[in-house]
Design an enzyme around this catalytic site. Structure first.
Site, PDB file in Angstrom:
ATOM      1  N   HIS A  81      -8.849  -1.695   7.388  1.00  0.00           N
ATOM      2  CA  HIS A  81      -9.913  -0.699   7.625  1.00  0.00           C
ATOM      3  C   HIS A  81     -11.265  -1.284   8.016  1.00  0.00           C
ATOM      4  CE1 HIS A  81      -8.005   3.170   6.596  1.00  0.00           C
ATOM      5  NE2 HIS A  81      -7.338   2.507   5.662  1.00  0.00           N
TER       6      HIS A  81
ATOM      7  N   HIS B  80     -13.242   1.935   3.714  1.00  0.00           N
ATOM      8  CA  HIS B  80     -12.221   2.802   4.293  1.00  0.00           C
ATOM      9  C   HIS B  80     -12.723   3.112   5.698  1.00  0.00           C
ATOM     10  CE1 HIS B  80      -9.438   6.298   4.716  1.00  0.00           C
ATOM     11  NE2 HIS B  80      -8.634   5.391   4.179  1.00  0.00           N
TER      12      HIS B  80
ATOM     13  N   ASP C  20       2.301   1.967   3.911  1.00  0.00           N
ATOM     14  CA  ASP C  20       1.396   3.119   3.937  1.00  0.00           C
ATOM     15  C   ASP C  20       2.147   4.431   3.708  1.00  0.00           C
ATOM     16  OD1 ASP C  20      -1.098   4.254   3.985  1.00  0.00           O
ATOM     17  OD2 ASP C  20      -1.507   3.868   6.097  1.00  0.00           O
TER      18      ASP C  20
ATOM     19  N   ASP D 291       0.409   5.512  -1.060  1.00  0.00           N
ATOM     20  CA  ASP D 291      -0.545   6.561  -1.412  1.00  0.00           C
ATOM     21  C   ASP D 291       0.053   7.681  -2.248  1.00  0.00           C
ATOM     22  OD1 ASP D 291      -3.319   6.211  -0.347  1.00  0.00           O
ATOM     23  OD2 ASP D 291      -2.227   5.794   1.499  1.00  0.00           O
TER      24      ASP D 291
ATOM     25  N   HIS E 159       0.829  -1.205   0.000  1.00  0.00           N
ATOM     26  CA  HIS E 159       0.000   0.000   0.000  1.00  0.00           C
ATOM     27  C   HIS E 159       0.862   1.252   0.000  1.00  0.00           C
ATOM     28  CE1 HIS E 159      -3.967   1.878   0.625  1.00  0.00           C
ATOM     29  NE2 HIS E 159      -3.288   2.829   1.233  1.00  0.00           N
TER      30      HIS E 159
ATOM     31  N   HIS F 109      -2.438  -3.085   4.701  1.00  0.00           N
ATOM     32  CA  HIS F 109      -1.657  -2.178   5.550  1.00  0.00           C
ATOM     33  C   HIS F 109      -2.258  -2.126   6.950  1.00  0.00           C
ATOM     34  CE1 HIS F 109      -4.775   0.223   3.654  1.00  0.00           C
ATOM     35  NE2 HIS F 109      -4.503   1.302   4.353  1.00  0.00           N
TER      36      HIS F 109
ATOM     37  N   GLU G  31      -8.879   1.568  -2.637  1.00  0.00           N
ATOM     38  CA  GLU G  31      -8.974   1.634  -1.170  1.00  0.00           C
ATOM     39  C   GLU G  31     -10.331   2.180  -0.740  1.00  0.00           C
ATOM     40  OE1 GLU G  31      -6.432   3.181   2.707  1.00  0.00           O
ATOM     41  OE2 GLU G  31      -6.198   4.210   0.795  1.00  0.00           O
TER      42      GLU G  31
END
Length: 410
Positions: free
Chosen positions: A214, A168, A304, A38, A36, A235, A141
């Protein structure tokens, strides 16, 4: 006697160098696959996804955890790039925003073909390793990105999505998120609704990795018990070491072990130490714990990077992976266990997901009940037994109510 004061510190330094040298040697053959990252979200926030902006040059990009030189220094050979859109897009423009984030991932591969190659299967990852490129995969995600539609799920698969995080930090109409376990949100589906179960089955059919980062504990357990293929936590870390509800509790880790699934450890300080500060050794503690409870085959990396505000000392950006691997070697992880955490465990899970997939099977056609969708400005085609052209007066009025509400006319 006089010489002894410097001897043991020198031995410690040489030993540390030895472990890092061994880490680099291993990673030259088995580079890291990270679950993961971003960076695409940072590209949206900083440059509105305009990759030709000179400031967005990925070879010199500043103020991010990720750029091309850092990826090379960190021996990152596979990356699930996050196609993320926030929860406030749910019931609004979530699908559009998700498409834009998938698009920017594809354009990264097109603009930097010497570094990135977009792939959609385990074979593609292995080929990228051989070519010395970063195998780039799309992870979506948040289940709100499919807008409660199996058709959208299938369309995202066709665009390259290879994992979907079921929620999420918000419930979808068909799955509960981790905030339910804190009491902040109310459980709506008690894990997975009937339609949520259909999402799991369709992901299995397609060959999409089910990502349980999540989600609530009830959702974790429901998905692990229902899925015919192993799942991932792209993650998340170990709840036993840091009692944050984003982490995975030990009873779930037992299910991870039973199903051959995978937990890719998150580096966010708040999930590592439950404090503002953390260090590389504490991340290794999480890896150790998951290995002890769920087995060496259940461990991976999901840093992450570029999605969190605080990272452990020693793991400040993606270039630091060799230092983490060196720490695992120092803790007497075998070479096979290290290679597993780096890439082999993820590849095994991905291959099993591919084996379970069955594109000759008829696609799922389940439709979520309209009553389970939150009021919004969406149209209702297909939900009426009559066609849109021949609605009876009462049905026509009912169909207009949500639209009038959106316009503030009722």
């Amino acid at each position: 006697m006089w010489a002894s004061w410097w001897f043991w510190p020198l031995v410690a330094i040489c030993t540390a160098d030895q472990f890092r040298d061994q880490a680099v040697q291993i990673m030259q053959d088995t580079p890291a696959i990270d679950g993961h990252n971003d960076l695409p979200w940072q590209l949206l926030k900083s440059f509105n996804n305009q990759l030709l902006d000179t400031r967005a040059n990925l070879s010199s990009l500043a103020h991010t955890h990720t750029n091309i030189p850092k990826l090379k220094a960190g021996f990152v050979g596979g990356q699930f790039w996050s196609a993320y859109t926030p929860c406030d897009t749910q019931n609004k423009d979530a699908v559009k925003r998700t498409l834009e984030q998938i698009d920017v991932i594809h354009r990264m591969c097109q603009l930097y073909p010497e570094t990135f190659v977009c792939v959609t299967n385990s074979t593609g990852i292995r080929q990228a390793f051989q070519e010395g490129k970063v195998a780039s995969l799309v992870g979506v995600e948040g289940g709100h990105s499919i807008d409660s539609s199996l058709a959208v799920l299938r369309a995202l698969y066709q665009l390259g999505m290879r994992y979907l995080t079921l929620t999420h930090s918000c419930n979808t109409p068909w799955a509960d998120n981790w905030l339910v376990d804190t009491g902040t949100d109310t459980a709506q589906s008690q894990g997975l609704s009937s339609f949520g179960q259909s999402v799991i089955k369709e992901m299995n059919r397609l060959g999409v990795l089910i990502d349980l980062a999540h989600v609530s504990v009830a959702t974790m357990k429901a998905a692990l018990q229902l899925s015919k293929a192993p799942v991932i936590f792209s993650h998340s870390s170990a709840y036993q070491l840091c009692q944050h509800r984003r982490n995975v509790p030990d009873d779930v880790l037992q299910l991870v072990k039973q199903t051959g699934s995978l937990v890719m450890v998150n580096f966010y300080n708040d999930y590592v130490s439950c404090k503002a500060e953390a260090n590389l050794s504490q991340v290794a503690d999480h890896l150790d714990h998951i290995k002890a409870v769920a087995g060496a085959g259940a461990v991976g990396f999901g840093g992450d990077f570029d999605g969190v505000s605080r990272l452990p000392s020693g793991l400040e950006d993606v270039s630091k992976y060799p230092d983490l691997v060196a720490e695992l070697l120092r803790r007497k992880w075998t070479e096979a266990e290290v290679r597993g955490a780096l890439a082999d465990n993820l590849l095994r899970v991905f291959e099993e997901v591919e084996q379970v997939s069955n594109h000759t099977q008829a696609p799922g056609e389940e439709v979520i009940p309209l009553t389970q969708l939150e009021p919004s400005c969406r149209t209702q085609y297909g939900y009426s037994k009559s066609s849109g052209k021949h609605l009876q007066p009462g049905a026509l009025l009912a169909s207009l109510v949500p639209l009038l509400l959106c316009q503030g006319l009722l």
